[in-house]
Design an enzyme around this catalytic site. Structure first.
Site, short mmCIF file in Angstrom:
data_model
loop_
_atom_site.label_atom_id
_atom_site.label_comp_id
_atom_site.label_asym_id
_atom_site.label_seq_id
_atom_site.Cartn_x
_atom_site.Cartn_y
_atom_site.Cartn_z
N PRO A 190 -6.88 -0.43 6.23
CA PRO A 190 -6.42 -0.55 4.83
C PRO A 190 -5.32 0.45 4.52
CG PRO A 190 -8.55 0.56 4.94
CD PRO A 190 -8.24 0.12 6.34
N ASP A 231 -3.78 5.24 6.59
CA ASP A 231 -4.98 4.45 6.83
C ASP A 231 -6.10 5.06 5.99
OD1 ASP A 231 -7.27 3.23 7.78
OD2 ASP A 231 -6.71 3.38 9.89
N HIS A 232 -6.53 4.30 4.99
CA HIS A 232 -7.50 4.84 4.02
C HIS A 232 -8.89 5.04 4.62
CE1 HIS A 232 -8.56 6.24 0.18
NE2 HIS A 232 -7.85 5.41 -0.56
N ARG A 233 -9.14 4.51 5.80
CA ARG A 233 -10.45 4.69 6.41
C ARG A 233 -10.71 6.16 6.76
NH1 ARG A 233 -10.14 0.61 11.37
NH2 ARG A 233 -8.13 1.70 11.51
N LEU A 234 -9.66 6.91 7.05
CA LEU A 234 -9.87 8.30 7.46
C LEU A 234 -8.95 9.30 6.77
CD1 LEU A 234 -8.53 8.64 11.14
CD2 LEU A 234 -7.96 6.78 9.66
#
Length: 374
Positions: free
Chosen positions: A173, A346-349
């Site tokens: 994302p 990357d919004h995951r991390l």
């Protein structure tokens, strides 16, 4: 005894290869360790070093043609050796089995397939029980002829770029942070730097940005990471990839340990790797292990843009052009030079606060660039 030479797998993601150039002709001798051919993989053009000696008896793939990994591309043996059975097997095997499924084909269609060297993979048989008949071969030839009009088939590199970017865009994302950078001091620093150097040693804005990006990463180590389904990988090294446009795609050479190198060292390495990239002579090692990427379209006059993250990186910095703009300074309107940058994360991390800390850090360095040298 004749040796079958198959299309090698020259990278871990390679599924097909294109023969760019044969360095030997049929009938010529070749020794172990010599370069038999130049092969285009999904990443670059690689020299194919042969591990046998003998006479080149057969070439099965023409220059410019593509074939799958492990397919026969050549035969090497003793001069005058009979290789008819090997060649016959090569031509006949496509009609015996595809994907472990028996192919039913009429004798006339089978004859056409052999004569025209047609792949049966995408032919649907219209005969009884899916049997391929003459009409199916003729229809395929007609369709293939129509497809050739105004169409350019994808190169291996273009296909791999599409796969990687699609995977990155739809698996991670993305979110974007935008920032205006006042670069009057940056322009002055580069001018002063280049006035003291020989022409071939002159540095670019991109060289300075690579150094600034690396220095900012060292201050913001939570940005220097990659996603894994079970853990976050914290990279020990700061390796900056930079996008290079080539004739039929894009390459991303890597400046390894960029935080430990001077701007002049970075500049020299960038120039070398751009030349290697454009000639497709760059090694796979020089294209791997990036932890962060920069894409600069400012040189093409692009004001601002967003980039897709270069997986497995967690972020990418997009650099726009430098333009003169009215700036309010000390309650007065002045003309200054502005460069727009965009950070894709990357919004995951990478949370918004982490990304914000990083883009503020690089803004501070670029607006007061003497600190990059400290």
């Amino acid at each position: 005894m004749a040796e079958i030479i198959s299309m090698p797998q020259l990278s871990d993601t390679m599924e097909e290869g294109t023969i760019i150039k044969w360095n030997k002709k049929v009938g010529e001798k070749i020794s172990e360790g010599e370069i038999l051919a130049e092969i285009e993989t999904d990443k670059a053009i690689q020299d194919f070093e042969i591990d046998v000696s003998g006479t080149l008896l057969f070439i099965g793939v023409k220059e410019g043609e593509r074939t799958k990994v492990n397919d026969i591309i050549a035969i090497i043996g003793e001069k005058g050796e009979n290789i008819d059975e090997i060649i016959k097997y090569k031509k006949n095997r496509i009609i015996k089995e595809i994907n472990n499924k028996r192919i039913f084909i009429s004798p006339i269609a089978k004859k056409l397939v052999k004569k025209q060297n047609i792949s049966l993979k995408k032919i649907d048989g219209s005969g009884d029980n899916g049997r391929i008949i003459k009409r199916d071969i003729e229809l395929k030839n007609k369709n293939d002829s129509n497809k050739l009009k105004n169409k350019v088939y994808h190169s291996l590199m273009r296909k791999k770029i599409a796969e990687r970017l699609s995977y990155s865009k739809f698996s991670s994302p993305h979110y974007y942070l935008f920032m205006d950078i006042h670069v009057d001091k940056l322009i002055e620093l580069r001018k002063n730097f280049n006035d003291k150097l020989y022409h071939e040693e002159r540095i670019s804005f991109n060289d300075i940005i690579i150094k600034a990006s690396a220095k900012s990463l060292k201050k913001n180590l939570k940005m220097n990471v990659s996603w894994n389904k079970d853990y976050i990988l914290l990279h020990d090294n700061i390796n900056i990839g930079f996008a290079v446009a080539i004739e039929d795609g894009l390459m991303v050479p890597v400046i390894k340990n960029a935080d430990e190198k001077s701007i002049l060292q970075i500049s020299k390495e960038v120039k070398e790797k751009i030349l290697l990239s454009k000639s497709k002579k760059i090694s796979l090692e020089e294209l791997e292990s990036s932890t962060f990427t920069i894409s600069n379209l400012g040189m093409y006059g692009v004001d601002s843009f967003t980039s897709i993250i270069n997986s497995p990186n967690s972020s990418i910095l997009s650099i726009g052009s430098i333009t003169e703009r009215p700036i309010i300074k000390n309650s007065k309107i002045e003309i200054g030079n502005i460069m727009k940058i965009t950070l894709s994360c990357d919004h995951r991390l990478i949370d918004g606060s982490i990304g914000s800390d990083y883009i503020r850090s690089i803004k501070k360095l670029l607006e007061d660039p003497i600190t990059i040298l400290l």
